[in-house]
Design an enzyme around this catalytic site. Structure first.
Site, PDB file in Angstrom:
ATOM      1  N   ASP A   1     -10.093   7.549   6.969  1.00  0.00           N
ATOM      2  CA  ASP A   1      -8.710   7.084   6.774  1.00  0.00           C
ATOM      3  C   ASP A   1      -7.771   8.255   7.097  1.00  0.00           C
ATOM      4  O   ASP A   1      -7.754   9.257   6.394  1.00  0.00           O
ATOM      5  CB  ASP A   1      -8.548   6.618   5.321  1.00  0.00           C
TER       6      ASP A   1
ATOM      7  N   ASP B   1       0.887  -1.168   0.000  1.00  0.00           N
ATOM      8  CA  ASP B   1       0.000   0.000   0.000  1.00  0.00           C
ATOM      9  C   ASP B   1       0.919   1.211   0.000  1.00  0.00           C
ATOM     10  O   ASP B   1       1.518   1.573   1.001  1.00  0.00           O
ATOM     11  CB  ASP B   1      -0.900  -0.040   1.240  1.00  0.00           C
ATOM     12  N   CYS B   2       1.032   1.799  -1.189  1.00  0.00           N
ATOM     13  CA  CYS B   2       2.005   2.848  -1.419  1.00  0.00           C
ATOM     14  C   CYS B   2       1.338   4.212  -1.232  1.00  0.00           C
ATOM     15  O   CYS B   2       0.683   4.719  -2.143  1.00  0.00           O
ATOM     16  CB  CYS B   2       2.477   2.637  -2.858  1.00  0.00           C
TER      17      CYS B   2
ATOM     18  N   ASN C   1       1.353   8.413   0.278  1.00  0.00           N
ATOM     19  CA  ASN C   1       2.145   9.580  -0.110  1.00  0.00           C
ATOM     20  C   ASN C   1       3.453   9.686   0.642  1.00  0.00           C
ATOM     21  O   ASN C   1       4.449  10.153   0.096  1.00  0.00           O
ATOM     22  CB  ASN C   1       1.316  10.847   0.072  1.00  0.00           C
TER      23      ASN C   1
ATOM     24  N   THR D   1      -1.325  10.835   5.705  1.00  0.00           N
ATOM     25  CA  THR D   1      -0.781  12.129   5.317  1.00  0.00           C
ATOM     26  C   THR D   1      -1.946  13.094   5.069  1.00  0.00           C
ATOM     27  O   THR D   1      -1.924  14.244   5.516  1.00  0.00           O
ATOM     28  CB  THR D   1       0.051  11.979   4.024  1.00  0.00           C
TER      29      THR D   1
ATOM     30  N   PHE E   1       4.522   6.978   3.114  1.00  0.00           N
ATOM     31  CA  PHE E   1       5.055   5.675   3.524  1.00  0.00           C
ATOM     32  C   PHE E   1       4.536   4.559   2.633  1.00  0.00           C
ATOM     33  O   PHE E   1       3.493   4.696   2.005  1.00  0.00           O
ATOM     34  CB  PHE E   1       4.638   5.369   4.974  1.00  0.00           C
TER      35      PHE E   1
ATOM     36  N   GLY F   1      -8.955   8.603  -5.631  1.00  0.00           N
ATOM     37  CA  GLY F   1      -7.728   7.973  -5.144  1.00  0.00           C
ATOM     38  C   GLY F   1      -7.929   6.477  -4.937  1.00  0.00           C
ATOM     39  O   GLY F   1      -8.936   6.045  -4.379  1.00  0.00           O
ATOM     40  N   MET F   2      -6.960   5.688  -5.416  1.00  0.00           N
ATOM     41  CA  MET F   2      -7.105   4.234  -5.327  1.00  0.00           C
ATOM     42  C   MET F   2      -7.147   3.737  -3.890  1.00  0.00           C
ATOM     43  O   MET F   2      -7.781   2.726  -3.604  1.00  0.00           O
ATOM     44  CB  MET F   2      -5.960   3.550  -6.099  1.00  0.00           C
ATOM     45  N   ASP F   3      -6.466   4.427  -2.975  1.00  0.00           N
ATOM     46  CA  ASP F   3      -6.536   4.006  -1.563  1.00  0.00           C
ATOM     47  C   ASP F   3      -7.961   4.180  -1.041  1.00  0.00           C
ATOM     48  O   ASP F   3      -8.491   3.316  -0.338  1.00  0.00           O
ATOM     49  CB  ASP F   3      -5.516   4.772  -0.706  1.00  0.00           C
TER      50      ASP F   3
HETATM   51  N1  LIG Z   1       5.225   2.928  12.303  1.00  0.00           N
HETATM   52  C1  LIG Z   1       4.843   4.089  11.777  1.00  0.00           C
HETATM   53  N2  LIG Z   1       5.618   4.671  10.827  1.00  0.00           N
HETATM   54  C2  LIG Z   1       5.267   5.837  10.273  1.00  0.00           C
HETATM   55  N3  LIG Z   1       4.144   6.499  10.604  1.00  0.00           N
HETATM   56  C3  LIG Z   1       3.330   5.969  11.527  1.00  0.00           C
HETATM   57  C4  LIG Z   1       3.632   4.740  12.152  1.00  0.00           C
HETATM   58  N4  LIG Z   1       2.628   4.465  13.013  1.00  0.00           N
HETATM   59  C5  LIG Z   1       1.764   5.488  12.941  1.00  0.00           C
HETATM   60  N5  LIG Z   1       2.167   6.407  12.077  1.00  0.00           N
HETATM   61  C6  LIG Z   1       1.468   7.655  11.754  1.00  0.00           C
HETATM   62  O1  LIG Z   1       0.823   7.448  10.530  1.00  0.00           O
HETATM   63  C7  LIG Z   1       0.765   8.638   9.764  1.00  0.00           C
HETATM   64  C8  LIG Z   1       0.887   8.284   8.301  1.00  0.00           C
HETATM   65  O2  LIG Z   1      -0.224   7.481   7.994  1.00  0.00           O
HETATM   66  P1  LIG Z   1      -0.281   6.537   6.728  1.00  0.00           P
HETATM   67  O3  LIG Z   1       0.867   5.602   6.741  1.00  0.00           O
HETATM   68  O4  LIG Z   1      -1.664   5.958   6.717  1.00  0.00           O
HETATM   69  O5  LIG Z   1      -0.054   7.637   5.596  1.00  0.00           O
HETATM   70  P2  LIG Z   1       0.155   7.500   4.049  1.00  0.00           P
HETATM   71  O6  LIG Z   1      -0.474   6.228   3.552  1.00  0.00           O
HETATM   72  O7  LIG Z   1       1.556   7.735   3.685  1.00  0.00           O
HETATM   73  O8  LIG Z   1      -0.695   8.740   3.602  1.00  0.00           O
HETATM   74  P3  LIG Z   1      -1.991   8.805   2.681  1.00  0.00           P
HETATM   75  O9  LIG Z   1      -2.829   7.597   3.035  1.00  0.00           O
HETATM   76  O10 LIG Z   1      -2.663  10.073   3.043  1.00  0.00           O
HETATM   77  O11 LIG Z   1      -1.446   8.744   1.313  1.00  0.00           O
HETATM   78  C9  LIG Z   1       1.886   9.528  10.302  1.00  0.00           C
HETATM   79  O12 LIG Z   1       1.315  10.764  10.674  1.00  0.00           O
HETATM   80  C10 LIG Z   1       2.369   8.843  11.572  1.00  0.00           C
HETATM   81  O13 LIG Z   1       2.138   9.670  12.682  1.00  0.00           O
HETATM   82  C1  LIG Z   2      -6.249  12.022  -1.242  1.00  0.00           C
HETATM   83  C2  LIG Z   2      -5.044  11.122  -1.380  1.00  0.00           C
HETATM   84  C3  LIG Z   2      -3.809  11.971  -1.603  1.00  0.00           C
HETATM   85  C4  LIG Z   2      -4.887  10.383  -0.056  1.00  0.00           C
HETATM   86  O1  LIG Z   2      -3.900   9.421  -0.117  1.00  0.00           O
HETATM   87  C5  LIG Z   2      -5.235  10.079  -2.511  1.00  0.00           C
HETATM   88  O2  LIG Z   2      -6.404   9.370  -2.285  1.00  0.00           O
HETATM   89  C6  LIG Z   2      -5.272  10.737  -3.860  1.00  0.00           C
HETATM   90  O3  LIG Z   2      -4.255  11.083  -4.399  1.00  0.00           O
HETATM   91  N1  LIG Z   2      -6.481  10.914  -4.421  1.00  0.00           N
HETATM   92  C7  LIG Z   2      -6.726  11.549  -5.693  1.00  0.00           C
HETATM   93  C8  LIG Z   2      -7.664  12.697  -5.533  1.00  0.00           C
HETATM   94  C9  LIG Z   2      -9.054  12.269  -5.121  1.00  0.00           C
HETATM   95  O4  LIG Z   2      -9.246  11.226  -4.500  1.00  0.00           O
HETATM   96  O5  LIG Z   2      -9.992  13.023  -5.435  1.00  0.00           O
HETATM   97  K   LIG Z   3      -2.817   5.255   2.522  1.00  0.00           K
END
Ligand SMILES: Nc1ncnc2c1ncn2[C@@H]1O[C@H](COP(=O)(O)OP(=O)(O)OP(=O)(O)O)[C@@H](O)[C@H]1O
Ligand SMILES: CC(C)(CO)[C@@H](O)C(=O)NCCC(=O)O
Ligand SMILES: [K+]
Length: 249
Positions: free
Chosen positions: A122, A6-7, A9, A125, A11, A100-102
């Protein structure tokens, strides 16, 4: 064994599972492709037969990740792609490819588990909410800055907000009014996230009364747990949807 990614923004969440019974062999969270390969390769006796990926990164970055995976583990990754309709859920965006695919996969996973109306919150970021009605219609959702973005905007656009990660963590032992900068900012941002979550709940109630399931996922889900006690915390909700969108055997 297959590798699931699960890639996001900031992590990459990864796990290795047995396809037959979905037993989890290992998993983690990394901040680069190189760290990913190192962690997966370090898993004792890992022999991958496949890989599936959901990514919200650019096509170039996702392709580069697939190439790295192919080179390191000799498997061709399957990447989840947008769909107008899948597993009884109809994409609610005007242009379904823009969702967004997530978010899409979390919505698929949630509807599959709830078998009825559901709200997905969810917190990563970005903070996202998505609504799926009992008949599978995805109604759309909301996107806001998540905890990392709120925090970094304050740090970037002010002169006197500066603090380290360790004090940030200590500041969150309570949500009382802050008596230092770090407490004021960290607690203030958590209250913003909680307010976001509560508002989504109000929306769901206005739409569906009490007849819906709330899911909470993403790295910062623990920060709002108490604000939405009825929520089911499902950290791997996106992976549930990924398995539905990219079946492997
Ligand atoms: N082991 C960990 N490593 C990194 N971040 C963590 C961890 N555990 C909890 N977090 C928290 O998770 C948050 C990031 O969440 P997540 O990994 O869901 O983001 P993302 O998938 O990169 O972002 P998005 O889903 O918006 O694209 C950070 O704010 C951090 O505080
Ligand atoms: C909103 C994010 C950045 C969250 O990871 C992602 O779902 C994304 O890039 N979405 C595209 C824009 C949208 O969902 O309308
Ligand atoms: K995510």
């Amino acid at each position: 064994m297959i590798l699931e990614l699960d890639c996001g923004n900031s992590f990459i969440k990864w796990r290795v599972i047995h396809v037959a019974d979905a037993v989890i062999e290992g998993g983690g969270i990394v901040d680069s492709d190189q760290a990913l390969v190192a962690e997966v390769a370090a898993l004792a006796s890992v022999r991958l037969t496949g890989c599936r990926i959901v990514s919200v990164r650019s096509e170039e970055e996702t392709d580069a990740l697939c190439a790295v995976i192919a080179q390191a583990f000799a498997v061709q990754a399957r990447v989840a792609h947008p769909a107008r309709e899948m597993a009884g859920v109809r994409n609610g965006y005007e242009d379904y490819q823009r969702l967004g695919m997530d978010r899409w996969l979390a919505a698929l996973g949630a509807f599959h588990v709830a078998k009825g109306a559901c709200l997905v919150i969810d917190l990563g970021t970005a903070a996202k909410a998505d609504f799926v009605a009992a008949d599978g219609e995805h109604l759309g959702g909301y996107i806001c800055p998540g905890m990392p973005l709120m925090r970094s905007q304050l740090r970037t656009h002010t002169r006197r907000i500066r603090y380290d990660d360790a004090s940030a963590e200590r500041a969150l032992t309570s949500l009382l009014p802050g008596r230092s900068t770090v407490e004021a900012v960290e607690r203030g941002c958590v209250l913003m996230l909680q307010g976001f979550a509560r508002t989504q709940l109000e929306q769901a109630r206005a739409l569906w009364g009490e007849d819906f399931t709330v899911f909470l996922t993403g790295g910062d889900a623990p920060l709002v747990r108490e604000a939405v006690p009825q929520a089911r915390v499902v950290p791997d909700l996106v992976f549930v949807g990924l398995a539905m969108a990219c079946p492997l055997d």
